[in-house]
Design a protein around this motif. Structure first.
Motif, PDB file in Angstrom:
ATOM      1  N   MET A 158       1.008  -1.499  -0.028  1.00  0.00           N
ATOM      2  CA  MET A 158      -0.143   0.117  -0.006  1.00  0.00           C
ATOM      3  C   MET A 158       0.907   1.133  -0.052  1.00  0.00           C
ATOM      4  O   MET A 158       1.799   1.098   0.616  1.00  0.00           O
ATOM      5  CB  MET A 158      -1.165   0.178   1.232  1.00  0.00           C
ATOM      6  CG  MET A 158      -2.219  -0.666   0.944  1.00  0.00           C
ATOM      7  SD  MET A 158      -2.351  -2.136   2.416  1.00  0.00           S
ATOM      8  CE  MET A 158      -1.061  -2.544   3.027  1.00  0.00           C
ATOM      9  N   TYR A 160       0.245   5.577   0.806  1.00  0.00           N
ATOM     10  CA  TYR A 160      -0.824   6.701   1.076  1.00  0.00           C
ATOM     11  C   TYR A 160       0.262   7.843   0.722  1.00  0.00           C
ATOM     12  O   TYR A 160       1.178   7.992   1.494  1.00  0.00           O
ATOM     13  CB  TYR A 160      -0.874   6.369   2.709  1.00  0.00           C
ATOM     14  CG  TYR A 160      -1.517   5.251   3.128  1.00  0.00           C
ATOM     15  CD1 TYR A 160      -2.920   4.941   3.064  1.00  0.00           C
ATOM     16  CD2 TYR A 160      -0.762   4.002   3.246  1.00  0.00           C
ATOM     17  CE1 TYR A 160      -3.555   3.633   3.494  1.00  0.00           C
ATOM     18  CE2 TYR A 160      -1.156   2.719   3.720  1.00  0.00           C
ATOM     19  CZ  TYR A 160      -2.539   2.644   3.875  1.00  0.00           C
ATOM     20  OH  TYR A 160      -3.110   1.393   4.316  1.00  0.00           O
ATOM     21  N   LEU A 172      -7.190   5.365   4.987  1.00  0.00           N
ATOM     22  CA  LEU A 172      -7.920   4.109   4.796  1.00  0.00           C
ATOM     23  C   LEU A 172      -9.178   4.217   5.797  1.00  0.00           C
ATOM     24  O   LEU A 172      -8.698   4.415   7.245  1.00  0.00           O
ATOM     25  CB  LEU A 172      -7.128   2.937   4.968  1.00  0.00           C
ATOM     26  CG  LEU A 172      -7.691   1.490   4.666  1.00  0.00           C
ATOM     27  CD1 LEU A 172      -8.101   1.571   3.209  1.00  0.00           C
ATOM     28  CD2 LEU A 172      -6.492   0.464   4.842  1.00  0.00           C
ATOM     29  N   VAL A 235      -6.353   3.923   8.883  1.00  0.00           N
ATOM     30  CA  VAL A 235      -5.067   4.960   8.538  1.00  0.00           C
ATOM     31  C   VAL A 235      -5.450   6.418   8.462  1.00  0.00           C
ATOM     32  O   VAL A 235      -6.302   6.779   7.647  1.00  0.00           O
ATOM     33  CB  VAL A 235      -4.290   4.305   7.313  1.00  0.00           C
ATOM     34  CG1 VAL A 235      -3.130   4.961   7.245  1.00  0.00           C
ATOM     35  CG2 VAL A 235      -3.945   3.026   7.244  1.00  0.00           C
ATOM     36  N   SER A 245       3.260   0.755   3.296  1.00  0.00           N
ATOM     37  CA  SER A 245       3.179  -0.654   3.945  1.00  0.00           C
ATOM     38  C   SER A 245       2.984  -1.841   3.317  1.00  0.00           C
ATOM     39  O   SER A 245       2.626  -1.838   2.043  1.00  0.00           O
ATOM     40  CB  SER A 245       1.919  -0.409   5.107  1.00  0.00           C
ATOM     41  OG  SER A 245       0.781  -0.257   4.349  1.00  0.00           O
ATOM     42  N   PHE A 249      -1.289 -11.395   4.653  1.00  0.00           N
ATOM     43  CA  PHE A 249      -2.916 -11.455   5.099  1.00  0.00           C
ATOM     44  C   PHE A 249      -2.952 -13.175   5.013  1.00  0.00           C
ATOM     45  O   PHE A 249      -2.869 -13.713   3.755  1.00  0.00           O
ATOM     46  CB  PHE A 249      -3.859 -11.053   3.980  1.00  0.00           C
ATOM     47  CG  PHE A 249      -3.912  -9.736   4.331  1.00  0.00           C
ATOM     48  CD1 PHE A 249      -2.935  -9.004   3.508  1.00  0.00           C
ATOM     49  CD2 PHE A 249      -4.967  -8.933   4.977  1.00  0.00           C
ATOM     50  CE1 PHE A 249      -2.937  -7.527   3.601  1.00  0.00           C
ATOM     51  CE2 PHE A 249      -5.184  -7.578   5.012  1.00  0.00           C
ATOM     52  CZ  PHE A 249      -4.099  -6.772   4.295  1.00  0.00           C
TER      53      PHE A 249
HETATM   54  O1  AKG Z   1      -1.553   0.315   5.776  1.00  0.00           O
HETATM   55  C1  AKG Z   1      -1.850  -0.097   6.874  1.00  0.00           C
HETATM   56  O2  AKG Z   1      -0.922  -0.052   7.860  1.00  0.00           O
HETATM   57  C2  AKG Z   1      -3.224  -0.760   6.879  1.00  0.00           C
HETATM   58  C3  AKG Z   1      -3.725  -1.471   5.874  1.00  0.00           C
HETATM   59  C4  AKG Z   1      -4.891  -2.310   6.037  1.00  0.00           C
HETATM   60  O3  AKG Z   1      -5.587  -2.244   7.043  1.00  0.00           O
HETATM   61  C5  AKG Z   1      -5.357  -3.109   4.820  1.00  0.00           C
HETATM   62  O4  AKG Z   1      -4.798  -3.064   4.038  1.00  0.00           O
HETATM   63  O5  AKG Z   1      -6.292  -3.806   5.434  1.00  0.00           O
END
Ligand code: AKG
Ligand code: FE2
Length: 303
Positions: A158, A160, A172, A235, A245, A249
């Motif tokens: 990710m 941001y 987020l 976030v 980040s 998962f």
């Molecule tokens: O960037 C983050 O730390 C959180 C990402 C997140 O919550 C997600 O991808 O579900």
């Protein structure tokens, strides 16, 4: 006023870096009980895990930054209707990593897939330790193999962008993850927040270079019949630096039915969620009603 000087809440920090952390050892039992307490209370904790070499972590953040510098097709961009400030999330499914790399870099970029692959592998060790500890601490050893084998992984990266303002912007929106366990690491830019039972937001400030945020998702919440919380998180972005980040998962394999074990159900603890297939639940979650719901899981299969 006294309340203004109250120290801000911190997430529990749990050390997984000790050599002695092997199943059945004293160290294992001690870490296991800390994990159980943290997940009952917060659904989340900070893990210190030095098995991912510092160089690999650095390389991972570097290749993520490199990835986001590519001119990306719109199909890889975040398609959410909700306004979010400069969030772009990309799911890299480990198995198809070579394919993806070839699409992104037709001339090849073996370093990219190698880095992402070994990062995922190393972090998956922490996921397996945490899930083993969860199963043991709930006395569900009988289901250990089934649970451990029911999981598959994906890695999401990710970005941001920096809001360039002094006012916090949503990066987020608040949500619970839908999978088993999420393990997050980041560049130096904080922004992740976790909601407590009392509705307060805690800033997740990862305190060392070996730190990861570990979170329970709805699949573990349902499987443990609500014993472990799935952490609501978001976030928030501030300042002039972009946040990068990476999240590993773990979640149920396609078609796997999540059903709370009978051992966790009695008169005092009635079944909370009817057995469900995770991939079907995700389809509901991605509908308008699912996205709007405070708990999509409750609406989808709550008893
Ligand atoms: O960037 C983050 O730390 C959180 C990402 C997140 O919550 C997600 O991808 O579900
Ligand atoms: Fe999340």
């Amino acid at each position: 006023m006294a309340s203004e000087t109250a120290t801000p809440l911190r997430l529990p920090v749990i050390d997984f870096s000790k050599k002695e952390l092997i199943p059945d050892s004293k160290e294992w039992e001690s870490v296991k009980s800390q994990v159980c307490i943290a997940l009952k209370e917060y659904g989340c904790f900070e893990a210190l895990f030095n098995k991912v070499p510092a160089a690999l972590r650095k390389d991972t953040v570097a290749v993520i930054e490199e990835l986001f510098e590519l001119p990306m097709e719109t199909k890889w961009r975040n398609t959410s209707e909700k306004p979010m400030h400069g969030y772009v999330g990309l799911t890299l499914i480990s198995q198809s990593m070579d394919n993806l790399t070839n699409v992104l870099w037709p001339q090849g970029n073996p370093a990219f897939s190698k880095t992402i692959q070994s990062f995922s592998e190393q972090v998956s060790e922490l996921d397996q330790i945490v899930r083993r500890m969860i199963v043991e601490s709930l006395g569900l050893e009988k289901y250990m193999d089934e649970h451990m084998n029911s999981a598959t992984y994906l890695l999401r990266v990710m970005k941001y962008s920096s809001p360039q303002t002094t006012e916090e912007k949503v990066g987020l929106h608040p949500h619970t993850d839908k999978n088993f366990i999420t393990i997050l690491c980041q560049n130096q830019v904080d922004g992740l927040q976790v909601k407590t039972k009392d509705g307060e937001w805690i800033d997740v400030k990862l305190s060392t270079d070996d730190s990861f945020a570990v979170m329970v998702g709805d699949s573990i919440f349902a499987w443990t019949n609500g014993l472990l919380r799935s952490a609501c998180h978001r976030v928030m972005m501030l300042g002039d630096k972009a946040r990068y980040s990476a999240g590993l998962f773990s979640g149920p394999k396609s078609g796997y039915v999540i059903k709370a074990p009978d051992e966790l159900i009695d008169e005092e603890h009635p079944l909370l969620f009817k057995p469900f297939v995770h991939s079907e639940f995700l389809k509901f979650y991605n509908t308008e009603a699912g996205l709007r719901a405070e708990s999509a899981l409750k609406i989808y299969c709550g008893v």
